[in-house]
Design a protein around this motif. Sequence first.
Motif, PDB file in Angstrom:
ATOM      1  N   CYS A   1      -3.303   4.214  -2.223  1.00  0.00           N
ATOM      2  CA  CYS A   1      -3.598   5.255  -1.234  1.00  0.00           C
ATOM      3  C   CYS A   1      -4.969   5.062  -0.587  1.00  0.00           C
ATOM      4  O   CYS A   1      -5.256   5.665   0.445  1.00  0.00           O
ATOM      5  CB  CYS A   1      -3.513   6.638  -1.880  1.00  0.00           C
ATOM      6  SG  CYS A   1      -1.823   7.080  -2.350  1.00  0.00           S
ATOM      7  N   GLN A   2      -5.797   4.223  -1.203  1.00  0.00           N
ATOM      8  CA  GLN A   2      -7.145   3.989  -0.694  1.00  0.00           C
ATOM      9  C   GLN A   2      -7.325   2.607  -0.069  1.00  0.00           C
ATOM     10  O   GLN A   2      -8.276   2.381   0.679  1.00  0.00           O
ATOM     11  CB  GLN A   2      -8.160   4.140  -1.837  1.00  0.00           C
ATOM     12  CG  GLN A   2      -8.077   5.468  -2.556  1.00  0.00           C
ATOM     13  CD  GLN A   2      -8.354   6.654  -1.650  1.00  0.00           C
ATOM     14  OE1 GLN A   2      -9.216   6.605  -0.783  1.00  0.00           O
ATOM     15  NE2 GLN A   2      -7.598   7.730  -1.837  1.00  0.00           N
TER      16      GLN A   2
ATOM     17  N   CYS B   1       3.394  10.290  -1.689  1.00  0.00           N
ATOM     18  CA  CYS B   1       2.899   8.924  -1.585  1.00  0.00           C
ATOM     19  C   CYS B   1       3.961   7.970  -2.119  1.00  0.00           C
ATOM     20  O   CYS B   1       4.418   8.130  -3.253  1.00  0.00           O
ATOM     21  CB  CYS B   1       1.599   8.772  -2.370  1.00  0.00           C
ATOM     22  SG  CYS B   1       0.254   9.772  -1.698  1.00  0.00           S
TER      23      CYS B   1
ATOM     24  N   GLY C   1       0.835   4.713   7.800  1.00  0.00           N
ATOM     25  CA  GLY C   1       1.206   5.746   8.766  1.00  0.00           C
ATOM     26  C   GLY C   1       2.692   6.030   8.850  1.00  0.00           C
ATOM     27  O   GLY C   1       3.178   6.506   9.879  1.00  0.00           O
TER      28      GLY C   1
ATOM     29  N   LYS D   1       6.253   7.998   7.976  1.00  0.00           N
ATOM     30  CA  LYS D   1       6.633   9.389   7.731  1.00  0.00           C
ATOM     31  C   LYS D   1       7.302   9.498   6.362  1.00  0.00           C
ATOM     32  O   LYS D   1       8.073   8.631   5.970  1.00  0.00           O
ATOM     33  CB  LYS D   1       7.594   9.878   8.802  1.00  0.00           C
ATOM     34  CG  LYS D   1       6.943   9.972  10.178  1.00  0.00           C
ATOM     35  CD  LYS D   1       7.854  10.674  11.149  1.00  0.00           C
ATOM     36  CE  LYS D   1       7.337  10.683  12.564  1.00  0.00           C
ATOM     37  NZ  LYS D   1       6.040  11.223  12.780  1.00  0.00           N
TER      38      LYS D   1
ATOM     39  N   HIS E   1      -4.613   6.712  -6.412  1.00  0.00           N
ATOM     40  CA  HIS E   1      -5.745   7.374  -5.776  1.00  0.00           C
ATOM     41  C   HIS E   1      -7.098   6.863  -6.269  1.00  0.00           C
ATOM     42  O   HIS E   1      -8.134   7.402  -5.903  1.00  0.00           O
ATOM     43  CB  HIS E   1      -5.624   8.893  -5.945  1.00  0.00           C
ATOM     44  CG  HIS E   1      -4.420   9.423  -5.225  1.00  0.00           C
ATOM     45  ND1 HIS E   1      -3.243   9.715  -5.866  1.00  0.00           N
ATOM     46  CD2 HIS E   1      -4.205   9.658  -3.909  1.00  0.00           C
ATOM     47  CE1 HIS E   1      -2.352  10.120  -4.977  1.00  0.00           C
ATOM     48  NE2 HIS E   1      -2.902  10.098  -3.784  1.00  0.00           N
TER      49      HIS E   1
ATOM     50  N   GLN F   1       2.570   6.222   3.478  1.00  0.00           N
ATOM     51  CA  GLN F   1       2.080   7.357   4.237  1.00  0.00           C
ATOM     52  C   GLN F   1       0.573   7.265   4.484  1.00  0.00           C
ATOM     53  O   GLN F   1       0.102   7.463   5.600  1.00  0.00           O
ATOM     54  CB  GLN F   1       2.411   8.672   3.521  1.00  0.00           C
ATOM     55  CG  GLN F   1       3.886   9.005   3.484  1.00  0.00           C
ATOM     56  CD  GLN F   1       4.601   8.370   2.294  1.00  0.00           C
ATOM     57  OE1 GLN F   1       4.148   7.433   1.673  1.00  0.00           O
ATOM     58  NE2 GLN F   1       5.782   8.898   1.981  1.00  0.00           N
ATOM     59  N   CYS F   2      -0.201   6.960   3.425  1.00  0.00           N
ATOM     60  CA  CYS F   2      -1.672   6.992   3.533  1.00  0.00           C
ATOM     61  C   CYS F   2      -2.249   5.821   4.327  1.00  0.00           C
ATOM     62  O   CYS F   2      -3.225   5.996   5.057  1.00  0.00           O
ATOM     63  CB  CYS F   2      -2.303   6.996   2.139  1.00  0.00           C
ATOM     64  SG  CYS F   2      -1.920   8.468   1.159  1.00  0.00           S
ATOM     65  N   GLN F   3      -1.687   4.650   4.183  1.00  0.00           N
ATOM     66  CA  GLN F   3      -2.283   3.462   4.794  1.00  0.00           C
ATOM     67  C   GLN F   3      -1.484   2.881   5.953  1.00  0.00           C
ATOM     68  O   GLN F   3      -2.050   2.307   6.869  1.00  0.00           O
ATOM     69  CB  GLN F   3      -2.493   2.371   3.735  1.00  0.00           C
ATOM     70  CG  GLN F   3      -3.512   2.739   2.680  1.00  0.00           C
ATOM     71  CD  GLN F   3      -4.909   2.875   3.257  1.00  0.00           C
ATOM     72  OE1 GLN F   3      -5.335   2.097   4.102  1.00  0.00           O
ATOM     73  NE2 GLN F   3      -5.624   3.897   2.811  1.00  0.00           N
TER      74      GLN F   3
ATOM     75  N   SER G   1       0.842  -1.187   0.000  1.00  0.00           N
ATOM     76  CA  SER G   1       0.000   0.000   0.000  1.00  0.00           C
ATOM     77  C   SER G   1       0.879   1.240   0.000  1.00  0.00           C
ATOM     78  O   SER G   1       2.106   1.149  -0.073  1.00  0.00           O
ATOM     79  CB  SER G   1      -0.908  -0.004   1.230  1.00  0.00           C
ATOM     80  OG  SER G   1      -1.988   0.884   1.047  1.00  0.00           O
ATOM     81  N   CYS G   2       0.236   2.385   0.132  1.00  0.00           N
ATOM     82  CA  CYS G   2       0.962   3.638   0.294  1.00  0.00           C
ATOM     83  C   CYS G   2       1.472   3.692   1.735  1.00  0.00           C
ATOM     84  O   CYS G   2       0.687   3.557   2.677  1.00  0.00           O
ATOM     85  CB  CYS G   2       0.051   4.823   0.006  1.00  0.00           C
ATOM     86  SG  CYS G   2       0.858   6.418   0.333  1.00  0.00           S
TER      87      CYS G   2
ATOM     88  N   ASN H   1       7.316  12.255   2.464  1.00  0.00           N
ATOM     89  CA  ASN H   1       6.703  13.311   1.660  1.00  0.00           C
ATOM     90  C   ASN H   1       6.023  12.686   0.455  1.00  0.00           C
ATOM     91  O   ASN H   1       6.640  11.933  -0.282  1.00  0.00           O
ATOM     92  CB  ASN H   1       7.767  14.310   1.191  1.00  0.00           C
ATOM     93  CG  ASN H   1       8.411  15.014   2.362  1.00  0.00           C
ATOM     94  OD1 ASN H   1       7.749  15.302   3.349  1.00  0.00           O
ATOM     95  ND2 ASN H   1       9.700  15.290   2.265  1.00  0.00           N
TER      96      ASN H   1
END
Length: 107
Positions: free
Chosen positions: A77-78, A46, A40, A42, A71, A36-38, A33-34, A44
Motif C-alpha cells: 500500500c506504500q 486493499c 488507482g 477501483k 501498510h 487501489q492504493c498504488q 502493489s496494492c 473495496n
Amino acid sequence: MKKTYLVLLFFTCIFTYAQEKKTTPKKQIVEASCGQCQFGMKGNGCDLAVRIDGKAYFVEGTDIDKHGDAHAEDGFCQAIRKAEVVGTIKDTVFVVTQFKLLPKSTK
C-alpha cells in the motif's frame, strides 16, 4: 479400411500438433502493489495487483496479506515492488501459480 486408418492417422497428427502448440506460462518480472492504493484501480479495501506492460490486473491465487504488512513502509500500500511471477491473464484478472516478491531495491 485403408481410408479409415489414413483418416485416423491424420486426426492423430493434428491432435498431437495442437497439444504441442500450447504454451506454458513463463516466469516474468512485474510490478506488484496494492491495486487501489498504488495503481488507482477501483475496488473495496486493499487488494494485490500486478502491472504488466503498463496495464494493472488484480491477482487471483495469492493475496496481499501473504507477503508482509501491506501498510508497512515498504508494503504494497506504500510502495510498488518487483515480483517474479508465473501465471496467465484471464479476462481482467492475473491468475498466478507462482509469486515471489523480490528484495527491495537499494537505490
